[in-house]
Design a protein around this motif. Structure first.
Motif, PDB file in Angstrom:
ATOM      1  N   THR A   1      -3.516   7.324  -1.225  1.00 14.83           N
ATOM      2  CA  THR A   1      -3.295   6.669  -0.385  1.00 14.83           C
ATOM      3  C   THR A   1      -4.307   5.598   0.226  1.00 14.83           C
TER       4      THR A   1
ATOM      5  N   VAL B   1      -2.775  11.542   3.668  1.00 17.50           N
ATOM      6  CA  VAL B   1      -4.306  10.812   3.542  1.00 17.50           C
ATOM      7  C   VAL B   1      -4.886  11.612   2.498  1.00 17.50           C
ATOM      8  N   ASP B   2      -6.029  11.148   2.058  1.00 18.58           N
ATOM      9  CA  ASP B   2      -6.786  11.286   0.814  1.00 18.58           C
ATOM     10  C   ASP B   2      -7.694  12.251   1.459  1.00 18.58           C
TER      11      ASP B   2
ATOM     12  N   ALA C   1      -8.363   2.923   4.263  1.00 20.49           N
ATOM     13  CA  ALA C   1      -7.911   2.764   5.671  1.00 20.49           C
ATOM     14  C   ALA C   1      -8.234   3.849   6.496  1.00 20.49           C
ATOM     15  N   ILE C   2      -8.018   3.795   7.797  1.00 23.83           N
ATOM     16  CA  ILE C   2      -8.264   4.883   8.855  1.00 23.83           C
ATOM     17  C   ILE C   2      -7.107   5.334   9.556  1.00 23.83           C
ATOM     18  N   LYS C   3      -6.587   6.495   9.325  1.00 23.66           N
ATOM     19  CA  LYS C   3      -5.636   6.705  10.549  1.00 23.66           C
ATOM     20  C   LYS C   3      -6.020   7.743  11.564  1.00 23.66           C
ATOM     21  N   LEU C   4      -5.706   7.548  12.630  1.00 15.39           N
ATOM     22  CA  LEU C   4      -6.344   8.437  13.716  1.00 15.39           C
ATOM     23  C   LEU C   4      -5.273   9.068  14.448  1.00 15.39           C
TER      24      LEU C   4
ATOM     25  N   CYS D   1     -15.720   3.386  10.598  1.00 12.72           N
ATOM     26  CA  CYS D   1     -14.886   2.174  10.191  1.00 12.72           C
ATOM     27  C   CYS D   1     -15.659   1.401   9.290  1.00 12.72           C
TER      28      CYS D   1
ATOM     29  N   THR E   1      -6.602   6.350   2.260  1.00 10.67           N
ATOM     30  CA  THR E   1      -6.437   6.255   3.468  1.00 10.67           C
ATOM     31  C   THR E   1      -7.296   7.807   3.952  1.00 10.67           C
TER      32      THR E   1
ATOM     33  N   LYS F   1     -14.534   0.688   5.535  1.00  8.01           N
ATOM     34  CA  LYS F   1     -14.093  -0.780   5.142  1.00  8.01           C
ATOM     35  C   LYS F   1     -14.867  -1.234   3.639  1.00  8.01           C
TER      36      LYS F   1
ATOM     37  N   ALA G   1       0.839  -1.118   0.010  1.00 11.57           N
ATOM     38  CA  ALA G   1      -0.096   0.088  -0.096  1.00 11.57           C
ATOM     39  C   ALA G   1       0.996   1.245   0.031  1.00 11.57           C
TER      40      ALA G   1
END
Lengths: 330, 330
Positions: free
Chosen positions: B61, B117-118, B93-96, B84, B63, B88, B51
């Motif tokens: 990404t 991140v996008d 994907a998730i960035k916190l 989430c 993300t 999914k 990825a």
DNA sequence: CTGAAAGCGCTTACAG
DNA sequence: CTGAAAGCGCTTACAG
């Protein structure tokens, strides 16, 4: 997106991009004068290295994957809080993965691996040794450090942080027995959680030591469904104590008991696990085991950083202290 | 980590890596025969594209960054759950990211941008227009799509999803007035949350329409500290209604009121906001505004996917429906 | 429909 | 202490 690259910094600071990279990653290898010059330019330009490019080149993403089953559960939020705080401190980013259905386990793991995280925190505490095995094997096969966060398992060689649920339940049950209770129920969940299994074991140990009869019931978390079951339990028995696997179940049980005229704790002692904000808000106020869920998250994240950096780690199975909080129902 | 690369697939399938990439990203451009062959090899090898490399090459990404202030708050967990699930579904994907202190705002944003991140979901609902402005400007400057998730602000041009808090509070207050209450308090939080501000406004509107006197008090969430304040309010006044900005505050207030002998709801009506599991567990059972926090997360994530893909979006400010849940305290 | 090649923005031996 | 160059694993015009 971010237009400023390492090239911009390099040309403006009149050095090569290698040098810029070095002041970021190995500052001691750069002459102080140059370093300061570069640092200034970085500052002026507001440059941040592209984390993706860095991740590709160095094969380290400074990102950890956090695998959760049900995000919705209250304890998860606090645990995540602990994880985030420590991750931030050690400059790790966090990627969240949820495993909604058991069938998704392997697929999610492939995702996690594809995302190139440096390590994994696994908080999915539904008891399925076979699935846990898959997780462990998949991750081991790519040498991905992992720590079980509040997950109990038979894999003694996997780093774990949690509390001693067995002991906590044992102590709690024993305390009730000491207070003269003889018909103590354990109310667990229908769904299998590894931690609840341990609580059950602790309960059973205390009960059998006292030569009492064990009585275990299981409920879904759903209040509507619980009501009749609880009523049934309270109706038909000389029950004088109840330990619930979760605060919310305990409070729910408490409500039904009071409605039926039981005096708390004289006729019936009740206790739960967790010590959420709401334990204090029930009437009478719920006694329970306090779980340091924030700390569990924080400590497991810290442990993972050590693992990712091959630091020596003295203890791989960390049991955080728990405590019995005695309020009014015990 | 993941040893299988696109080269492995290519050589085994006897095609160039460009073709493998195409079957993954533009399958329609590859002859069916070749496509199937490649797909088979991918399957056999269990290949997943890296990825990170993909993100670097494509500058996407898949993300999204989720920015949260206090992870610990219960509603956040459910909202995250909604995020989430939808993420999914759309393969993001998730960035916190957490913003712990206001001073960290800009720094965190730089992090978010550096992480490539996008798009961004912003759930930090502490009311600080200046800081919100910083967020918006920083993100706009790099053309990063953003949606405010349960955050109320003056930036009408920022996509938002939430509920109409003003209206909800207005309706709730009005309902109390209709039930004959004349001395209704609004109990808000010391800490400024943008959503609570709106609730306050709705309360004030209903109160002023009815020519009643507004009475607003603020508390920290802390039960210990609330106790004396609530006692004071209840002691000195002919209060006959109370609307709290949160369920937990409402229950806390309810407990003090009952302890002081108030009959609920005859002497005193009480209502909260959120409809957590515990609203049902209070005695008497709490009436409140139900907030679809899971849906708010899900819908905002969905909206963000549209924004990231430049899909046409009809509605940028989405207000999800709310409802008054009447139980026993109203 | 497919392949050769450039490039994404970094890191990291290797020379010097 | 510093720079030139290769390479991380992909995507994507560009030819053919």
């Amino acid at each position: 997106m971010n237009n400023i690259t390492i090239y911009d910094v390099a040309s403006r600071a009149k050095v090569s991009l290698a040098t810029v990279s070095r002041v970021l990653n190995n500052p001691e290898k750069v002459k102080e004068e140059t370093r300061i010059r570069v640092l200034n330019v970085i500052d002026q330009l507001g440059y941040r290295p592209n984390a993706i490019a860095r991740g590709l080149a160095s094969r380290k993403t400074t990102t950890v994957g956090v695998i959760v089953s049900d995000m919705t559960r209250a304890s998860i939020a606090e645990t995540l809080g602990g994880i985030c705080d420590i991750a931030k401190k050690y400059k790790y980013a966090i990627k969240l993965f949820s495993i909604m259905r058991v069938e998704d386990v392997e697929d999610t793991l492939k995702d996690v691996i594809a995302e190139q995280v440096d390590g994994v925190l696994y908080l999915n505490d539904e008891l399925e040794e076979e699935n846990l095995k898959k997780v462990v094997e998949n991750l081991k096969s790519v040498r991905m450090p992992i720590v079980f966060c509040n997950v109990v398992s038979d894999f003694s060689n996997i780093p774990t942080v949690g509390i001693n649920y067995e002991l906590a339940a044992y102590e709690l049950t024993k305390k009730m027995i000491e207070k003269g209770k003889k018909n103590i129920y354990f109310i667990s969940t229908t769904r299998k959680y590894s931690v609840n299994d341990k609580k059950e074991q602790g309960y059973l140990r205390a009960i059998s030591e006292a030569n009492l009869e064990p009585k275990i019931e299981r409920t879904t978390g759903d209040t509507e469904i619980n009501q009749p079951l609880f009523r049934y339990i309270l109706d038909n028995n000389k029950i004088d104590g109840a330990i619930a696997a979760r605060d919310s179940i305990a409070v729910s049980f408490l409500n039904v008991a009071r409605f039926m005229g039981k005096r708390i704790p004289e006729d019936l002692a009740v206790a739960g696990f967790q010590n959420t904000r709401y334990a204090k808000l029930s009437r009478p106020m719920l006694s329970c085991i306090h779980l340091p869920v924030y700390d569990i998250g924080a400590v497991s994240m810290r442990l993972l950083t050590k693992l990712m950096n091959d630091e020596e780690t003295v203890e791989l199975n960390i049991m955080l202290p728990h405590a019995i909080v005695e309020r009014e129902t015990l």
